[in-house]
Every structure is written in structure tokens, then in C-alpha cells.
Design an enzyme around this catalytic site. Structure first.
Site, short mmCIF file in Angstrom:
data_model
loop_
_atom_site.label_atom_id
_atom_site.label_comp_id
_atom_site.label_asym_id
_atom_site.label_seq_id
_atom_site.Cartn_x
_atom_site.Cartn_y
_atom_site.Cartn_z
N LYS A 50 9.33 -5.07 -2.46
CA LYS A 50 7.93 -5.32 -2.14
C LYS A 50 7.78 -6.54 -1.22
O LYS A 50 6.86 -6.58 -0.39
CB LYS A 50 7.13 -5.52 -3.43
CG LYS A 50 7.01 -4.25 -4.28
CD LYS A 50 6.31 -3.12 -3.53
CE LYS A 50 6.04 -1.93 -4.42
NZ LYS A 50 5.34 -0.83 -3.73
N THR B 124 0.18 1.86 -15.96
CA THR B 124 0.74 3.07 -15.34
C THR B 124 2.07 3.41 -15.99
O THR B 124 2.64 2.64 -16.76
CB THR B 124 0.97 2.88 -13.83
OG1 THR B 124 1.97 1.87 -13.63
CG2 THR B 124 -0.32 2.47 -13.12
N TYR C 93 13.13 -4.12 -7.34
CA TYR C 93 11.69 -3.88 -7.13
C TYR C 93 11.00 -5.03 -6.39
O TYR C 93 10.38 -4.82 -5.35
CB TYR C 93 11.01 -3.65 -8.48
CG TYR C 93 9.51 -3.45 -8.35
CD1 TYR C 93 9.00 -2.27 -7.80
CD2 TYR C 93 8.61 -4.44 -8.74
CE1 TYR C 93 7.63 -2.09 -7.66
CE2 TYR C 93 7.25 -4.26 -8.60
CZ TYR C 93 6.77 -3.08 -8.06
OH TYR C 93 5.41 -2.90 -7.91
N ASN D 118 1.24 4.36 -0.87
CA ASN D 118 1.22 3.99 -2.29
C ASN D 118 2.50 4.39 -3.02
O ASN D 118 2.87 3.74 -4.00
CB ASN D 118 0.02 4.65 -2.97
CG ASN D 118 0.10 4.60 -4.47
OD1 ASN D 118 -0.12 3.56 -5.09
ND2 ASN D 118 0.45 5.73 -5.09
N ASP E 54 7.50 14.02 0.32
CA ASP E 54 8.48 13.12 -0.30
C ASP E 54 8.81 12.07 0.76
O ASP E 54 9.38 12.39 1.80
CB ASP E 54 9.74 13.90 -0.69
CG ASP E 54 10.81 13.04 -1.34
OD1 ASP E 54 10.74 11.79 -1.22
OD2 ASP E 54 11.74 13.60 -1.93
#
Length: 255
Positions: free
Chosen positions: A182, A213, A178, A92, A65
């Protein structure tokens, strides 16, 4: 430790029990690497590793984790004891913060009304988790003749693309969690690359594209295999390959 174990290339993929991570793991195993399936859930990790082995690849589950320092250190210890080195690290594991929804439905990402705790949780996984895992694995990567680190980013990280009112992101909801996470990951990638280039460790960020996904509620246009391909390409760069780059299937992605 056997000669085969010493010289066989070993790759760790975080968040590899499904999605792009799983696709990358399958591809690397098909290339002959020993692949370590990093997953929070031991059962799902082992199921994924067993599926890779069923196709002829060599794969093992590693409970990991990225937000839990203890499991990260234990994973590094396991790699050390079993293989003695690590050749490829694929960071990832990541979350959007909005759960399984399409980007156009992620209303909870809008900056003026976002829950700051959600933003913290996203950065904890997508940024701080990468630091935790990378630093734990660096001593093992330094023992590789061709160490590679690939951070899985997103086209949404590009300030150039997302700030263009006529660009591909103009119709999407603004993101306070998000996309900024990134962007921070990209900045972090450059700083690691700058530090480690003298050691021959190539560190790059990759934009796999809009892949089908769970994270986008399966609205993505690319298959997992298509998204995984560019990640694998950066994971298998030659010694003269690039570092401190942000790359997609189309080539360099603007910062």
C-alpha cells in the site's frame, strides 16, 4: 449510442462484489452513475450487480481479474463498446496475503520470516494490478469531461504512522507484504497524478479506515458504508479538487 448513454457518468469499481468495493458501487449508483461491478467470479459479480439494480441503480457485472492482463483488456473492450468512455475508476481490488485473519494474527507478514512468494502475490494484485487496470482504462478516461481515479490504500501505508513507536500501529505485528504494497500504491498514485494533472485527471489515494470486512476477519470498527463514503467523495471531486493526495475521513493522511 444513445444520448443518455453518452452523457451518463460511468464508474468502474474493481473488487466490487463485496466489502468496501460493493459499498462504493452501491453509493455511486445511488448518485445516478452507471456502475460496473468488477469481479473475478462472474457469478458473484452478477449477483452484486443485480442487488444494486434491485435498489433502483444501474449496474452491470464485468469479469475482471486485475492480475490477468487478458481479462483486463477484455473489460476495457466491453466498456468501450457499450459506453464509449469511463468517468471514474476505483482501484479497490486488493489482498492482504494472510487470508481472512485479524491484523494481530497475521504472523506470516513478519519480515524476518515472511514467504517471499506471498509478498510477490500481494504486490501483483495491490500494485501491478493497479498499473494494468489503470493503463487499460486511461484511453476511456481521457474521453470524460471529469475523469477521476481513486486508489484504495490504507492507513497502514503511512510510513509516518507505522514508524511511530508511540503511534496507532505500534502494537500490531510488522508487515512485509500488505503495508509495503500500500505504501508502493501511494507512491504510484503520486506519479500517475503528476503525469495526468495536465489532462484534468485527478488521481488520489484513500484510506477508508478499519472497516469490517473479510480481509480483517470482520474485526474492523467501521461499517462498509462508512468506509465507502470517503472513496465516493474523492470519486466525485469538482474540477478544482485535489490530486496526488492521500486522504482519509479525517482529512489528509501523513505519507
Amino acid at each position: 449510442m444513445s444520448e443518455e448513454t453518452t452523457h451518463r457518468r460511468v464508474a468502474l469499481v474493481t473488487g466490487a462484489n463485496k466489502g468496501i468495493g460493493r459499498g462504493v458501487a452501491e453509493h455511486l449508483a445511488a448518485l445516478g452513475m452507471t456502475v460496473l461491478i468488477g469481479a473475478r467470479d462472474p457469478r458473484r459479480g452478477e449477483e452484486s450487480a443485480a442487488a444494486v439494480r434491485a435498489t433502483g441503480g444501474e449496474a452491470y457485472a464485468v469479469t475482471l481479474d486485475v492480475t490477468d492482463h487478458v481479462t483486463v483488456q477484455e473489460a476495457a473492450k466491453q466498456v468501450e463498446e457499450r459506453f464509449g468512455h469511463l468517468d471514474v475508476l476505483i482501484n479497490n481490488a486488493g489482498i492482504t496475503g494472510s487470508g481472512q485473519v485479524s491484523p494481530e494474527d497475521a504472523h506470516d507478514q513478519v519480515p524476518s520470516s515472511v514467504d517471499v512468494d506471498m509478498v510477490r502475490a500481494v504486490f501483483e494484485t495491490n500494485v501491478f494490478g493497479v498499473i494494468t487496470v489503470t493503463n487499460a482504462m486511461l484511453p476511456l478516461l481521457r474521453r470524460s469531461p471529469m475523469p477521476r481515479v481513486v486508489n484504495v490504500s490504507s492507513h497502514a501505508a503511512s510510513l509516518s504512522l507505522t514508524s511511530d513507536p508511540e503511534g496507532p500501529f505500534a502494537a500490531l505485528l510488522p508487515s512485509a507484504a500488505y503495508a509495503p504494497s500500500k505504501s508502493a500504491l501511494n507512491a504510484l498514485t503520486v506519479q500517475y497524478a503528476n503525469e495526468l494533472r495536465k489532462d484534468g485527471i485527478l488521481v488520489n489515494a484513500v484510506a477508508p479506515g478499519f472497516v469490517d470486512t473479510d480481509s480483517n476477519n470482520h474485526t474492523g470498527l467501521l461499517t462498509v458504508a462508512q468506509g465507502a463514503a470517503v472513496v465516493v467523495r474523492l470519486a466525485t471531486l469538482d474540477a478544482d479538487g485535489p490530486t496526488a493526495r492521500f486522504i482519509g475521513e479525517e482529512g489528509a493522511v501523513p505519507w
